[in-house]
Design a protein around this motif. Structure first.
Motif, PDB file in Angstrom:
ATOM      1  N   LEU A 134      39.934 -15.535  52.644  1.00 20.21           N
ATOM      2  CA  LEU A 134      40.551 -15.814  51.342  1.00 20.21           C
ATOM      3  C   LEU A 134      40.247 -14.708  50.334  1.00 20.21           C
ATOM      4  O   LEU A 134      41.147 -14.227  49.633  1.00 20.21           O
ATOM      5  CB  LEU A 134      40.047 -17.150  50.788  1.00 20.21           C
ATOM      6  N   VAL A 135      38.995 -14.319  50.268  1.00 19.15           N
ATOM      7  CA  VAL A 135      38.586 -13.302  49.293  1.00 19.15           C
ATOM      8  C   VAL A 135      39.243 -11.957  49.618  1.00 19.15           C
ATOM      9  O   VAL A 135      39.792 -11.287  48.722  1.00 19.15           O
ATOM     10  CB  VAL A 135      37.047 -13.172  49.251  1.00 19.15           C
ATOM     11  N   ILE A 136      39.206 -11.551  50.877  1.00 15.84           N
ATOM     12  CA  ILE A 136      39.784 -10.258  51.253  1.00 15.84           C
ATOM     13  C   ILE A 136      41.288 -10.265  51.036  1.00 15.84           C
ATOM     14  O   ILE A 136      41.856  -9.303  50.491  1.00 15.84           O
ATOM     15  CB  ILE A 136      39.431  -9.908  52.710  1.00 15.84           C
ATOM     16  N   SER A 137      41.970 -11.336  51.434  1.00 17.16           N
ATOM     17  CA  SER A 137      43.424 -11.412  51.264  1.00 17.16           C
ATOM     18  C   SER A 137      43.818 -11.390  49.793  1.00 17.16           C
ATOM     19  O   SER A 137      44.756 -10.686  49.403  1.00 17.16           O
ATOM     20  CB  SER A 137      43.962 -12.682  51.916  1.00 17.16           C
ATOM     21  N   ALA A 138      43.117 -12.149  48.982  1.00 13.43           N
ATOM     22  CA  ALA A 138      43.432 -12.190  47.553  1.00 13.43           C
ATOM     23  C   ALA A 138      43.135 -10.856  46.885  1.00 13.43           C
ATOM     24  O   ALA A 138      43.946 -10.347  46.098  1.00 13.43           O
ATOM     25  CB  ALA A 138      42.640 -13.305  46.875  1.00 13.43           C
ATOM     26  N   ALA A 139      41.987 -10.265  47.193  1.00 14.07           N
ATOM     27  CA  ALA A 139      41.620  -8.981  46.583  1.00 14.07           C
ATOM     28  C   ALA A 139      42.599  -7.882  46.997  1.00 14.07           C
ATOM     29  O   ALA A 139      43.006  -7.066  46.157  1.00 14.07           O
ATOM     30  CB  ALA A 139      40.196  -8.598  46.975  1.00 14.07           C
ATOM     31  N   PHE A 140      42.971  -7.865  48.256  1.00  9.46           N
ATOM     32  CA  PHE A 140      43.885  -6.820  48.714  1.00  9.46           C
ATOM     33  C   PHE A 140      45.266  -6.973  48.091  1.00  9.46           C
ATOM     34  O   PHE A 140      45.822  -6.003  47.569  1.00  9.46           O
ATOM     35  CB  PHE A 140      44.008  -6.842  50.244  1.00  9.46           C
ATOM     36  N   SER A 141      45.835  -8.179  48.139  1.00 13.29           N
ATOM     37  CA  SER A 141      47.190  -8.359  47.614  1.00 13.29           C
ATOM     38  C   SER A 141      47.244  -8.135  46.103  1.00 13.29           C
ATOM     39  O   SER A 141      48.141  -7.455  45.603  1.00 13.29           O
ATOM     40  CB  SER A 141      47.744  -9.730  47.989  1.00 13.29           C
TER      41      SER A 141
END
Length: 152
Positions: free
Chosen positions: A121-128
């Motif tokens: 969740l954190v990686i996906s949100a930060a990247f997008s």
């Protein structure tokens, strides 16, 4: 895979990356409402693909093993990620870049490695969100924003 296959794949991807870089030079350098032209993204992707291909070719020459083993192919994971990529392309304009990229990355991460949902969740949100911010606000580019029904 075998080092022979990796070497040939590296050569093919090096040619594709070089073709992307050469082809991007003929694309318009400016776009309506954007300071970043349409040629930047293919140029960066082509350069990245070419560099990774050179690395792959280098690694195949370093590791001269000729292992012949049968690798089990995982068709289910491939199908899930392929379907997610097609849906990502179909819904990018409708639901916006941030939401569609977030969902695609979450599906991809959870398909490749179950569990660790919070990390995904954190990686996906930060990247997008990070890519959207950099491209739209820093580089003055244009990406599909949030859908109209979700206006902030």
């Amino acid at each position: 895979m075998t080092t022979r296959f990796d070497r040939y794949a590296g050569i093919v991807f090096l040619a594709i990356g070089t073709a992307f870089m050469i082809g991007s030079r003929s694309i318009s350098t400016s776009a309506y409402g954007s300071n970043v032209g349409a040629n930047i993204f293919p140029m960066i992707l082509g350069a990245f693909l070419a560099l990774m291909s050179i690395r792959l070719i280098y690694e195949t020459f370093r590791k001269q093993k000729t292992e012949s083993y049968k690798e089990n192919l995982d068709y289910q994971r491939f199908g899930i990620i392929f379907t997610a990529a097609v849906l990502y392309a179909l819904f990018l304009e409708n639901i916006g870049f941030v939401i569609s990229t977030f969902l695609f990355l979450m599906i991809g991460f959870q398909t490749m490695q179950r569990g660790r949902v919070w990390v995904s969740l954190v990686i996906s949100a930060a990247f997008s969100c990070g890519v959207y911010y950099l491209y739209v606000h820093v580089l003055d580019g244009s990406l599909p924003g949030f859908p109209a029904w979700l206006s902030f």
